[in-house]
Design a protein around this motif. Structure first.
Motif, PDB file in Angstrom:
ATOM      1  N   VAL A   1      88.142  15.760 -62.814  1.00 27.41           N
ATOM      2  CA  VAL A   1      88.543  17.053 -62.249  1.00 27.41           C
ATOM      3  C   VAL A   1      87.430  18.042 -62.570  1.00 27.41           C
ATOM      4  O   VAL A   1      86.976  18.130 -63.711  1.00 27.41           O
ATOM      5  CB  VAL A   1      89.883  17.523 -62.848  1.00 27.41           C
ATOM      6  CG1 VAL A   1      90.208  18.941 -62.406  1.00 27.41           C
ATOM      7  CG2 VAL A   1      91.003  16.576 -62.470  1.00 27.41           C
ATOM      8  N   THR A   2      86.982  18.777 -61.565  1.00 29.19           N
ATOM      9  CA  THR A   2      85.876  19.723 -61.773  1.00 29.19           C
ATOM     10  C   THR A   2      86.308  21.177 -61.698  1.00 29.19           C
ATOM     11  O   THR A   2      85.623  22.044 -62.217  1.00 29.19           O
ATOM     12  CB  THR A   2      84.746  19.476 -60.766  1.00 29.19           C
ATOM     13  OG1 THR A   2      85.259  19.597 -59.446  1.00 29.19           O
ATOM     14  CG2 THR A   2      84.155  18.079 -60.965  1.00 29.19           C
ATOM     15  N   SER A   3      87.423  21.454 -61.033  1.00 31.75           N
ATOM     16  CA  SER A   3      87.939  22.826 -61.017  1.00 31.75           C
ATOM     17  C   SER A   3      89.400  22.826 -60.617  1.00 31.75           C
ATOM     18  O   SER A   3      89.878  21.920 -59.937  1.00 31.75           O
ATOM     19  CB  SER A   3      87.133  23.730 -60.069  1.00 31.75           C
ATOM     20  OG  SER A   3      87.277  23.329 -58.725  1.00 31.75           O
ATOM     21  N   VAL A   4      90.088  23.864 -61.085  1.00 31.84           N
ATOM     22  CA  VAL A   4      91.472  24.134 -60.698  1.00 31.84           C
ATOM     23  C   VAL A   4      91.515  25.617 -60.380  1.00 31.84           C
ATOM     24  O   VAL A   4      91.180  26.451 -61.227  1.00 31.84           O
ATOM     25  CB  VAL A   4      92.461  23.793 -61.836  1.00 31.84           C
ATOM     26  CG1 VAL A   4      93.890  24.124 -61.425  1.00 31.84           C
ATOM     27  CG2 VAL A   4      92.333  22.332 -62.248  1.00 31.84           C
ATOM     28  N   LEU A   5      91.885  25.952 -59.152  1.00 34.44           N
ATOM     29  CA  LEU A   5      91.878  27.361 -58.762  1.00 34.44           C
ATOM     30  C   LEU A   5      92.875  27.629 -57.648  1.00 34.44           C
ATOM     31  O   LEU A   5      93.300  26.711 -56.955  1.00 34.44           O
ATOM     32  CB  LEU A   5      90.475  27.802 -58.339  1.00 34.44           C
ATOM     33  CG  LEU A   5      89.778  27.027 -57.223  1.00 34.44           C
ATOM     34  CD1 LEU A   5      90.149  27.541 -55.855  1.00 34.44           C
ATOM     35  CD2 LEU A   5      88.277  27.119 -57.408  1.00 34.44           C
ATOM     36  N   THR A   6      93.235  28.890 -57.521  1.00 32.75           N
ATOM     37  CA  THR A   6      94.075  29.321 -56.412  1.00 32.75           C
ATOM     38  C   THR A   6      93.172  29.925 -55.350  1.00 32.75           C
ATOM     39  O   THR A   6      92.383  30.822 -55.640  1.00 32.75           O
ATOM     40  CB  THR A   6      95.117  30.354 -56.875  1.00 32.75           C
ATOM     41  OG1 THR A   6      95.902  29.759 -57.914  1.00 32.75           O
ATOM     42  CG2 THR A   6      96.023  30.778 -55.736  1.00 32.75           C
ATOM     43  N   GLN A   7      93.262  29.389 -54.154  1.00 34.93           N
ATOM     44  CA  GLN A   7      92.440  29.880 -53.058  1.00 34.93           C
ATOM     45  C   GLN A   7      92.993  31.205 -52.554  1.00 34.93           C
ATOM     46  O   GLN A   7      94.190  31.483 -52.693  1.00 34.93           O
ATOM     47  CB  GLN A   7      92.439  28.871 -51.905  1.00 34.93           C
ATOM     48  CG  GLN A   7      91.761  27.578 -52.241  1.00 34.93           C
ATOM     49  CD  GLN A   7      91.774  26.609 -51.080  1.00 34.93           C
ATOM     50  OE1 GLN A   7      91.735  25.428 -51.309  1.00 34.93           O
ATOM     51  NE2 GLN A   7      91.829  27.061 -49.860  1.00 34.93           N
TER      52      GLN A   7
ATOM     53  N   ASN B   1      83.399  26.516 -50.999  1.00 36.29           N
ATOM     54  CA  ASN B   1      82.906  25.134 -51.041  1.00 36.29           C
ATOM     55  C   ASN B   1      81.643  25.035 -51.892  1.00 36.29           C
ATOM     56  O   ASN B   1      81.466  24.077 -52.639  1.00 36.29           O
ATOM     57  CB  ASN B   1      82.636  24.608 -49.630  1.00 36.29           C
ATOM     58  CG  ASN B   1      83.882  24.110 -48.953  1.00 36.29           C
ATOM     59  OD1 ASN B   1      84.347  23.014 -49.211  1.00 36.29           O
ATOM     60  ND2 ASN B   1      84.437  24.930 -48.077  1.00 36.29           N
ATOM     61  N   ARG B   2      80.774  26.032 -51.816  1.00 38.70           N
ATOM     62  CA  ARG B   2      79.550  26.035 -52.622  1.00 38.70           C
ATOM     63  C   ARG B   2      79.905  26.095 -54.121  1.00 38.70           C
ATOM     64  O   ARG B   2      79.311  25.397 -54.926  1.00 38.70           O
ATOM     65  CB  ARG B   2      78.655  27.204 -52.221  1.00 38.70           C
ATOM     66  CG  ARG B   2      77.272  27.123 -52.859  1.00 38.70           C
ATOM     67  CD  ARG B   2      76.231  27.925 -52.132  1.00 38.70           C
ATOM     68  NE  ARG B   2      75.967  27.481 -50.777  1.00 38.70           N
ATOM     69  CZ  ARG B   2      75.265  26.405 -50.444  1.00 38.70           C
ATOM     70  NH1 ARG B   2      74.779  25.638 -51.377  1.00 38.70           N
ATOM     71  NH2 ARG B   2      75.059  26.098 -49.187  1.00 38.70           N
ATOM     72  N   ARG B   3      80.896  26.932 -54.478  1.00 38.62           N
ATOM     73  CA  ARG B   3      81.337  27.000 -55.882  1.00 38.62           C
ATOM     74  C   ARG B   3      81.889  25.657 -56.347  1.00 38.62           C
ATOM     75  O   ARG B   3      81.582  25.200 -57.454  1.00 38.62           O
ATOM     76  CB  ARG B   3      82.410  28.083 -56.060  1.00 38.62           C
ATOM     77  CG  ARG B   3      81.849  29.488 -56.130  1.00 38.62           C
ATOM     78  CD  ARG B   3      82.919  30.547 -56.289  1.00 38.62           C
ATOM     79  NE  ARG B   3      83.896  30.254 -57.323  1.00 38.62           N
ATOM     80  CZ  ARG B   3      85.160  30.698 -57.295  1.00 38.62           C
ATOM     81  NH1 ARG B   3      85.592  31.435 -56.299  1.00 38.62           N
ATOM     82  NH2 ARG B   3      85.991  30.416 -58.267  1.00 38.62           N
ATOM     83  N   ARG B   4      82.715  25.030 -55.525  1.00 36.66           N
ATOM     84  CA  ARG B   4      83.268  23.728 -55.884  1.00 36.66           C
ATOM     85  C   ARG B   4      82.153  22.705 -56.102  1.00 36.66           C
ATOM     86  O   ARG B   4      82.218  21.886 -57.022  1.00 36.66           O
ATOM     87  CB  ARG B   4      84.215  23.223 -54.796  1.00 36.66           C
ATOM     88  CG  ARG B   4      85.522  23.945 -54.740  1.00 36.66           C
ATOM     89  CD  ARG B   4      86.383  23.278 -53.691  1.00 36.66           C
ATOM     90  NE  ARG B   4      87.671  23.869 -53.620  1.00 36.66           N
ATOM     91  CZ  ARG B   4      88.159  24.485 -52.542  1.00 36.66           C
ATOM     92  NH1 ARG B   4      87.430  24.583 -51.445  1.00 36.66           N
ATOM     93  NH2 ARG B   4      89.370  24.983 -52.549  1.00 36.66           N
ATOM     94  N   LEU B   5      81.144  22.734 -55.243  1.00 33.48           N
ATOM     95  CA  LEU B   5      80.007  21.828 -55.385  1.00 33.48           C
ATOM     96  C   LEU B   5      79.272  22.107 -56.696  1.00 33.48           C
ATOM     97  O   LEU B   5      78.931  21.176 -57.434  1.00 33.48           O
ATOM     98  CB  LEU B   5      79.062  21.973 -54.191  1.00 33.48           C
ATOM     99  CG  LEU B   5      77.749  21.200 -54.271  1.00 33.48           C
ATOM    100  CD1 LEU B   5      77.983  19.708 -54.444  1.00 33.48           C
ATOM    101  CD2 LEU B   5      76.910  21.492 -53.027  1.00 33.48           C
ATOM    102  N   GLU B   6      79.055  23.379 -57.018  1.00 28.46           N
ATOM    103  CA  GLU B   6      78.369  23.736 -58.272  1.00 28.46           C
ATOM    104  C   GLU B   6      79.151  23.221 -59.479  1.00 28.46           C
ATOM    105  O   GLU B   6      78.560  22.682 -60.417  1.00 28.46           O
ATOM    106  CB  GLU B   6      78.179  25.249 -58.357  1.00 28.46           C
ATOM    107  CG  GLU B   6      77.138  25.778 -57.398  1.00 28.46           C
ATOM    108  CD  GLU B   6      77.110  27.299 -57.328  1.00 28.46           C
ATOM    109  OE1 GLU B   6      77.761  27.973 -58.159  1.00 28.46           O
ATOM    110  OE2 GLU B   6      76.440  27.820 -56.415  1.00 28.46           O
ATOM    111  N   TYR B   7      80.469  23.372 -59.469  1.00 24.85           N
ATOM    112  CA  TYR B   7      81.289  22.881 -60.584  1.00 24.85           C
ATOM    113  C   TYR B   7      81.168  21.359 -60.702  1.00 24.85           C
ATOM    114  O   TYR B   7      81.114  20.816 -61.797  1.00 24.85           O
ATOM    115  CB  TYR B   7      82.751  23.262 -60.422  1.00 24.85           C
ATOM    116  CG  TYR B   7      83.014  24.749 -60.373  1.00 24.85           C
ATOM    117  CD1 TYR B   7      82.285  25.651 -61.141  1.00 24.85           C
ATOM    118  CD2 TYR B   7      84.004  25.259 -59.545  1.00 24.85           C
ATOM    119  CE1 TYR B   7      82.536  27.014 -61.098  1.00 24.85           C
ATOM    120  CE2 TYR B   7      84.265  26.618 -59.492  1.00 24.85           C
ATOM    121  CZ  TYR B   7      83.524  27.492 -60.263  1.00 24.85           C
ATOM    122  OH  TYR B   7      83.778  28.833 -60.208  1.00 24.85           O
TER     123      TYR B   7
END
Length: 165
Positions: free
Chosen positions: A83-89, A141-147
């Motif tokens: 798991v790389t991130s958990v967030l509310t969109q 999507n860019r943030r998710r990729l960075e994580y």
């Protein structure tokens, strides 16, 4: 929700709640192949390139959703690694008036088989991209990729505000 197909479960919820806001569990898969390329799909609903994502079905574990969604949309078999991130969109309103807010769990995944292709009606195109030659993707999507590219096992999450009595 929009022109995108929805599961029978979500369809039954919408029959009861109409267009009102639904808080939904979702997953996103950041998929890499052995060459380090990233799997992206060009969405049928808005034409943008994005990571592969979808909504969980009742009784499904989040990692199972990631595996299912990647295969359904791209015909690629994956293994979730972490798991790389958990967030509310941010809230979203679809053209038909349906409102949603997704609690998203993002997994870094490794491709283990299959040939990337459009495998359903949710994508216009599917492809592998070198990280230095990505098509435009949105900031989320860019943030998710960075994580997913950040070394270590800890997942990113938004820290709660500290409240003192």
């Amino acid at each position: 929700m929009s022109d995108m197909p929805i599961s029978p479960y979500l369809h039954s919820l919408r029959e009861v709640v109409g267009h009102r806001m639904l808080l939904l569990p979702g997953v996103t898969a950041v998929v890499f192949d052995d060459a380090g390329r990233l799997l992206l799909g060009r969405r049928a609903d808005n034409g943008s390139w994005a990571l592969i994502a979808g909504t969980m079905d009742p009784g499904e574990q989040p990692a199972e959703t990631a595996v299912r969604e990647v295969y359904e949309e791209t015909a690629v078999h994956v293994v979730p690694e972490r798991v790389t991130s958990v967030l509310t969109q941010p809230p979203n309103t679809y053209p038909n008036g349906d409102r949603t807010e997704f609690v998203d769990i993002t997994f870094r995944c490794r491709a283990i088989g299959g040939e990337a292709r459009v495998n359903d009606d949710e994508s216009l195109a599917v492809g592998w991209f070198a990280l230095d030659d990505l098509p435009p993707i949105n900031d989320l999507n860019r943030r998710r990729l960075e994580y997913a590219l950040t070394p270590g096992a800890a997942a990113w999450f938004s820290a709660p505000a500290v409240h003192h009595p």
